[in-house]
Design a protein around this motif. Structure first.
Motif, PDB file in Angstrom:
ATOM      1  N   PHE A 109       5.259  13.317  -6.217  1.00  0.00           N
ATOM      2  CA  PHE A 109       6.563  12.850  -5.760  1.00  0.00           C
ATOM      3  C   PHE A 109       6.677  11.340  -5.925  1.00  0.00           C
ATOM      4  O   PHE A 109       7.699  10.819  -6.372  1.00  0.00           O
ATOM      5  CB  PHE A 109       6.734  13.242  -4.288  1.00  0.00           C
TER       6      PHE A 109
ATOM      7  N   LEU B 135       9.806   8.553  -6.412  1.00  0.00           N
ATOM      8  CA  LEU B 135       9.868   7.251  -5.738  1.00  0.00           C
ATOM      9  C   LEU B 135       9.855   6.112  -6.755  1.00  0.00           C
ATOM     10  O   LEU B 135      10.602   5.145  -6.621  1.00  0.00           O
ATOM     11  CB  LEU B 135       8.703   7.105  -4.756  1.00  0.00           C
TER      12      LEU B 135
ATOM     13  N   LEU C 248      16.428  11.447  12.292  1.00  0.00           N
ATOM     14  CA  LEU C 248      15.005  11.757  12.318  1.00  0.00           C
ATOM     15  C   LEU C 248      14.365  11.271  13.619  1.00  0.00           C
ATOM     16  O   LEU C 248      13.543  11.951  14.211  1.00  0.00           O
ATOM     17  CB  LEU C 248      14.342  11.069  11.120  1.00  0.00           C
TER      18      LEU C 248
ATOM     19  N   ILE D  53       5.830   8.536   5.594  1.00  0.00           N
ATOM     20  CA  ILE D  53       5.694   9.377   4.397  1.00  0.00           C
ATOM     21  C   ILE D  53       6.728  10.499   4.424  1.00  0.00           C
ATOM     22  O   ILE D  53       7.388  10.789   3.427  1.00  0.00           O
ATOM     23  CB  ILE D  53       4.267   9.942   4.302  1.00  0.00           C
ATOM     24  N   PHE D  54       6.885  11.082   5.603  1.00  0.00           N
ATOM     25  CA  PHE D  54       7.891  12.133   5.740  1.00  0.00           C
ATOM     26  C   PHE D  54       9.269  11.595   5.373  1.00  0.00           C
ATOM     27  O   PHE D  54      10.024  12.216   4.615  1.00  0.00           O
ATOM     28  CB  PHE D  54       7.867  12.662   7.181  1.00  0.00           C
ATOM     29  N   ALA D  55       9.585  10.406   5.902  1.00  0.00           N
ATOM     30  CA  ALA D  55      10.887   9.817   5.606  1.00  0.00           C
ATOM     31  C   ALA D  55      11.049   9.570   4.114  1.00  0.00           C
ATOM     32  O   ALA D  55      12.139   9.748   3.560  1.00  0.00           O
ATOM     33  CB  ALA D  55      11.063   8.513   6.388  1.00  0.00           C
ATOM     34  N   LEU D  56       9.961   9.196   3.434  1.00  0.00           N
ATOM     35  CA  LEU D  56      10.043   8.986   1.986  1.00  0.00           C
ATOM     36  C   LEU D  56      10.372  10.288   1.254  1.00  0.00           C
ATOM     37  O   LEU D  56      11.198  10.301   0.347  1.00  0.00           O
ATOM     38  CB  LEU D  56       8.718   8.424   1.453  1.00  0.00           C
ATOM     39  N   PHE D  57       9.715  11.369   1.689  1.00  0.00           N
ATOM     40  CA  PHE D  57      10.013  12.655   1.065  1.00  0.00           C
ATOM     41  C   PHE D  57      11.481  13.021   1.245  1.00  0.00           C
ATOM     42  O   PHE D  57      12.137  13.509   0.333  1.00  0.00           O
ATOM     43  CB  PHE D  57       9.134  13.766   1.677  1.00  0.00           C
ATOM     44  N   VAL D  58      11.984  12.798   2.454  1.00  0.00           N
ATOM     45  CA  VAL D  58      13.388  13.143   2.709  1.00  0.00           C
ATOM     46  C   VAL D  58      14.290  12.215   1.918  1.00  0.00           C
ATOM     47  O   VAL D  58      15.226  12.646   1.239  1.00  0.00           O
ATOM     48  CB  VAL D  58      13.695  13.053   4.225  1.00  0.00           C
TER      49      VAL D  58
END
Lengths: 294, 283, 423
Positions: A25, A30, A283, B113-118
């Motif tokens: 990813f 990114l 979030l 990291i989670f926020a990056l995936f989202v």
């Protein structure tokens, strides 16, 4: 080595499990995202050399009246799209029964998500058509005439967003269907023992368990509302005269038709920041709720 | 199960219920009915504005054969399977791993990291087009199905991680505490606790990613150019004209292209079996 | 086995013709002839949406394969997607031949060094002699970067039977035109069928008005960004256009549908005329096509010579192509009068060469005749000006057609865009 592994495996296994997804990813998505921000600081036609312009694209954007039209339309899209999670949940509740024939009906509810966007756009064009459209046929029964929704600067966005809502509802339905099948039977049973039924059961026992799925549904709906441009491209091409553009379509138009990748990237970055802000806020709420439950 | 199942012996109630739902489906699918009617209409009728009426002349066979005559639809169809199936499998595996770790092994920065995936999901494709294309050229994958597979796995992993993380986070914490108390390793927890419990989620995720990848056209034209590797959506779009499109034939193609995801949904439903109870978990 | 490829190249075709089968057999048997087998592979990316044309291209490719021993691979993309894709493939994985548009759209790639200079092919095959003025559509500086394909002559189309029934003749002057509009309205018809959802029809109408009022040179100056959009020379154009809008010349709600629906209205006798190219036929049922007829856009300001929009598609050799020589050889075959003629007949386009066999299509022949009376041609609004300007411009023109009262704001906005792009 075995000893090292034994001592460290409590963190190394998770790290190893996380790595492949994260690397892929990061490498593809990114990296491309950061490059986008970089591009937005340049004047670039997508082919030749990039010319550094600093924040000039953003300055121009701030003065571009079309940008504010798109922004306003995106808010309309967002508001209309917020209907998708509740309606999707409604459909999921209706079809979550084990009866003969239900599987086929479930599959049919799902169909809008599968159809090619071009076709969906064209068919909704036929719903709104002022001469032969479905709405006109219905209005005609009562002797009325419909307004030409797609050529009216005040209605076009609503009409297009309503068409975009159709597949989005199906999307949310699938999510909730999965969520309903992950409910904790013990809690439902306990609720039934306590005499909870219908609305109260939904409100106090089921919905709290669906909060994780609900988060997904809302997140994808926000993404869908802000990112979709193909419905606009098919139904109005942003018209009449740019009154139904959204940010994603404006960006598409700038970078693909007008060869202004730098400016398009600036729009994308703004879009990105808006979505990130929304998701970060949401979030935080989610994670806080998770922590207090744990 | 919620809503409360209608009991098996309430025959009349069941029939009425199915009837009611069918009615809702019929209204819901009005646009689909238009697509289907269009796919058996003649183009002249469409030009004349007969969008919603009953076809005056049936061109069912003509339209559907035209789809296969005018483009190499079957080859594109095969390509799509070759692209979509490995991509879906890849996404399911990677996102189960990432989702599991991010939901059950919090560490410093795991939320980031989670926020990056989202967040990575949000970028409009047109902007990533050139960086991604250049990457595939550097990797030597440009104009092969692998370029599409790699891209789709990477992109869908973002959404799928969000999806799996949240489903795994929704599982009751006691299960994990019990497993850990018995000395199960993370890999064992994953295999014996998580995977059996998230079957409905995996089924739903498989359906959704299958649909998204199957319907992609944009990346197909950015990352490939040979007909030999293009997916089925290229066949569909090849039916559109410069000045005019025969929407009856496009509609026929739309129905054909939509079949695999719908069949997939139908088949995957057997995994939508509820029953998350403590007793169901061995261990 | 040493084969000198350079000395072979002149005789290679004959050599291969005779030994093609043997060569194929030996290649399959594992005997390597890399210089021969690889040099002659030609890939083409086409954006043809017409099935008939695609078939003819495939037929010509197969004939060429048999004749030359080269392998020709054709990849087809739909017209819209191709506009996105070409920017990608010209840079990273160019085919040997690709289809595109001449004029400004070609120039954009020429300026970036993405199209190959094929002046040598022009000289070799003496194309300038048979193309005449059309050569300019593919010329930048004094070099040629593409081969012109079928052309579209724009003008007003109508149905002969409708005109006969009402005893109408195509309007020639502005006064005629206004009177014709009134006549059409009193016959219950929309005078000018129009669908501006895709924006370009509004751009075309502007072209025709401007060419008739200001002539070609001033129009091209505007397209090149040398004239301001607020220049007084445009005042009569918008004044007259405004009169038409006020008089209800154009289809109501025209921004909610494309030209197809507008074309269908013409076919169904709901509208009297329509500004379009020859492809208007595809909105007509087969049986009604013989009724279609062409008339030039009427005179607006007396004394201005006749200039028309004549847009030409084109085919190019990308600068990054692997087999540029093979591409030229194939193009020379493809561009033979009989082959080009057959290819263009399938879409009803006007051949650019003057030695193609006459068409069986009376509309094409009429257009060829009309073209002889034209003094000079432009291409089309979105092909003549910068793409960025075109997008803004056509949006503004559509807005003007719906809200003529916003004219000053619109023109100021366009002027701002012009300044940004052309400086």
């Amino acid at each position: 080595m075995p000893r090292f592994w034994r001592r460290n495996r409590h963190w190394m296994t998770p790290a190893l499990l996380l790595l492949p997804g994260l690397v892929l990813f990061g490498l593809v998505i990114l990296a491309a995202s950061f490059e986008t921000v970089w591009i937005s600081l340049h004047d670039w036609d997508g082919i030749g050399a990039k010319t550094w312009v600093g924040l000039a694209n953003y300055v121009e954007l701030a003065e571009d009246p079309q940008f504010y039209v798109s922004l306003k339309n995106n808010i309309i899209w967002l508001l209309i799209f917020m209907l998708a999670p509740p309606i999707g949940l409604g459909f999921a509740l209706i079809v979550n029964q084990k009866i003969r024939g239900m599987r086929i009906l479930k599959s049919l509810f799902f169909v809008p998500l599968v159809l090619a966007t071009v076709t969906v756009g064209v068919v909704f064009g036929w719903v709104y058509d002022p001469n032969y459209g479905l709405l006109q046929l219905i209005y005609g029964l009562f002797g009325g005439t419909t307004p030409a929704l797609l050529s009216d600067e005040n209605f076009a966005t609503f009409a297009v967003a309503a068409a975009g809502l159709w597949p989005q509802i199906a999307f949310c339905m699938v999510l909730f269907l999965a969520g309903l099948n992950n409910l904790d039977e013990d809690l439902i049973g306990a609720g039934r023992v306590d005499g909870a039924r219908g609305w109260r059961m939904l409100r106090h026992v089921v919905l709290p368990q669906l909060s994780q799925v609900g988060f997904i549904a809302i997140a994808v709906t926000v993404i869908g509302a802000l990112r979709s441009f193909d419905m606009v491209a098919v139904m109005t091409t942003g018209g009449p005269y740019g009154s139904s553009t959204v940010l994603a379509y404006q960006m598409y138009e700038e970078s693909i038709f007008s060869y202004r990748f730098g400016y398009g990237a600036a729009i994308a970055t703004v879009l990105f920041v808006i979505m990130i802000a929304f998701i970060a806020w949401y979030l935080r709420g989610l994670l806080r709720a998770e922590r207090s439950n744990a | 199960m919620y809503p409360r199942p209608i009991p098996e012996d309430a025959k009349i109630q069941r029939v009425l219920y199915v009837g009611g739902v069918t009615l809702v489906v019929a209204l819901w699918l009005l646009p689909l009915i238009a697509v289907m009617l269009t796919s058996i209409r003649s183009n002249e009728e469409l030009m004349a504005g007969n969008y919603w009426g009953w076809p005056q002349k049936f061109s069912l066979v003509e339209n559907y054969t035209a789809v296969f005559q005018q483009t190499a639809m079957l080859r594109f169809f095969l390509n799509s399977l070759l692209i979509t199936i490995p991509s879906v499998i890849g996404v399911l595996i990677l996102s189960t791993l990432t989702g599991f770790v991010l939901s059950r092994y919090p560490f410093r920065g795991s939320n980031l990291i989670f926020a990056l995936f989202v967040g990575g999901n949000f970028l409009p494709a047109q902007i990533m087009m050139i960086p991604v294309r250049d990457l595939m050229v550097r990797l030597g994958l440009y104009d092969t199905i692998y370029a599409l597979i790699v891209f789709h796995i990477a992109f869908q992993t973002g959404f799928a991680t969000l999806f799996m993380r949240n489903f795994i986070a929704a599982l009751p914490g006691e299960l994990f505490q019990a497993a850990r108390a018995e000395g199960a390793s993370p890999a064992q927890v994953l295999r014996h606790v998580v995977v059996p419990l998230v079957r409905p989620a995996l089924a739903a995720l498989a359906i959704l990613t299958f649909t998204f990848i199957w319907n992609d056209y944009f990346w197909a034209i950015v990352l490939t150019q040979s007909d030999a590797v293009k997916p089925v959506t290229a066949g569909l779009n090849n039916l559109r004209g410069e000045w005019t499109s025969a929407w009856n034939i496009v509609s026929a193609a739309t129905i054909f292209v939509a079949l695999p995801p719908v069949v997939m949904f139908f088949l995957m439903q057997k995994h939508f079996i509820s029953g998350l109870t403590m007793g169901a978990v061995k261990g | 086995m040493a084969i000198d490829v350079t000395t072979l190249s002149t005789t290679r075709r004959r050599f291969l013709k005779g030994t093609g089968a043997a060569l194929a057999a030996s290649a399959a048997g594992g005997l390597c002839l890399p210089a021969l087998a690889q040099a002659q592979e030609i890939t083409i990316i086409s954006n043809l949406s017409n099935v008939g044309q695609r078939d003819i291209l495939h037929r010509l490719a197969a004939e060429y394969e048999a004749k030359s021993g080269a392998k020709v691979t054709i990849n087809n993309m739909d017209h819209e997607a191709h506009k996105t894709a070409i920017r990608s493939y010209l840079v990273v994985g160019a085919p040997d031949i690709c289809f595109w548009f001449s004029g400004n759209r070609m120039k954009a790639f020429v300026n970036k060094g993405l199209f190959d200079d094929i002046s040598d092919l022009f000289a070799r095959e003496n194309y300038k002699g048979v193309l005449g003025a059309t050569t300019s559509a593919v010329t930048v500086g004094d070099k040629q970067y593409g081969l012109p394909m079928g052309g579209l002559l724009w003008g007003l189309f109508y149905r002969k039977d409708v005109f006969a029934e009402h005893n109408w003749t195509p309007p020639k002057t502005w006064t005629d035109f206004l009177a014709f509009g009134e006549a059409a309205k009193s016959a219950g018809m929309v005078p000018m069928s129009m669908g501006t959802k895709e924006l370009w029809p509004a751009g075309g109408w502007f072209d025709h008005m401007n060419l008739r009022v200001n002539g070609l040179d001033k129009h091209i100056a505007l397209m090149d960004g040398k004239v301001q959009y607020t220049d007084p020379m445009l005042t009569p154009v918008f004044d007259k256009w405004n009169d038409l809008i006020k008089a209800g010349f154009f289809s109501p709600n025209h921004s909610s549908f494309g030209w197809e629906q507008a074309g269908a209205a013409l076919a169904q006798k709901k509208a009297a005329m329509m500004d379009l190219g020859g492809f208007v036929r595809s909105a007509f049922p087969e049986a009604d096509i013989p009724q279609l007829a062409y008339a030039p856009f009427p005179e607006v300001a007396p004394g201005v010579a006749r200039y028309e929009d004549f847009s030409v598609n084109s085919v190019h050799v990308p600068a990054n192509a692997k087999n540029k020589q093979g591409a030229r050889d194939f193009l020379a075959y493809f561009y033979k009068p009989e082959n080009l003629g057959a290819f263009l007949a399938a879409e009803g386009a006007i051949p650019p060469r003057n030695d193609c066999p006459p068409s069986k299509d009376p509309l094409v022949n009429a257009a060829v005749e009309e073209l002889k009376k034209v003094v000079g041609t432009s291409q089309y609004y979105d092909r003549d000006t910068d793409p960025d300007m075109a997008q803004e411009g056509m949006t503004g023109l559509q807005e003007f057609m719906v809200k003529p009262e916003r004219r000053d704001q619109i023109l100021e906005r366009l002027e701002k865009t012009r300044k940004r792009i052309f400086g």
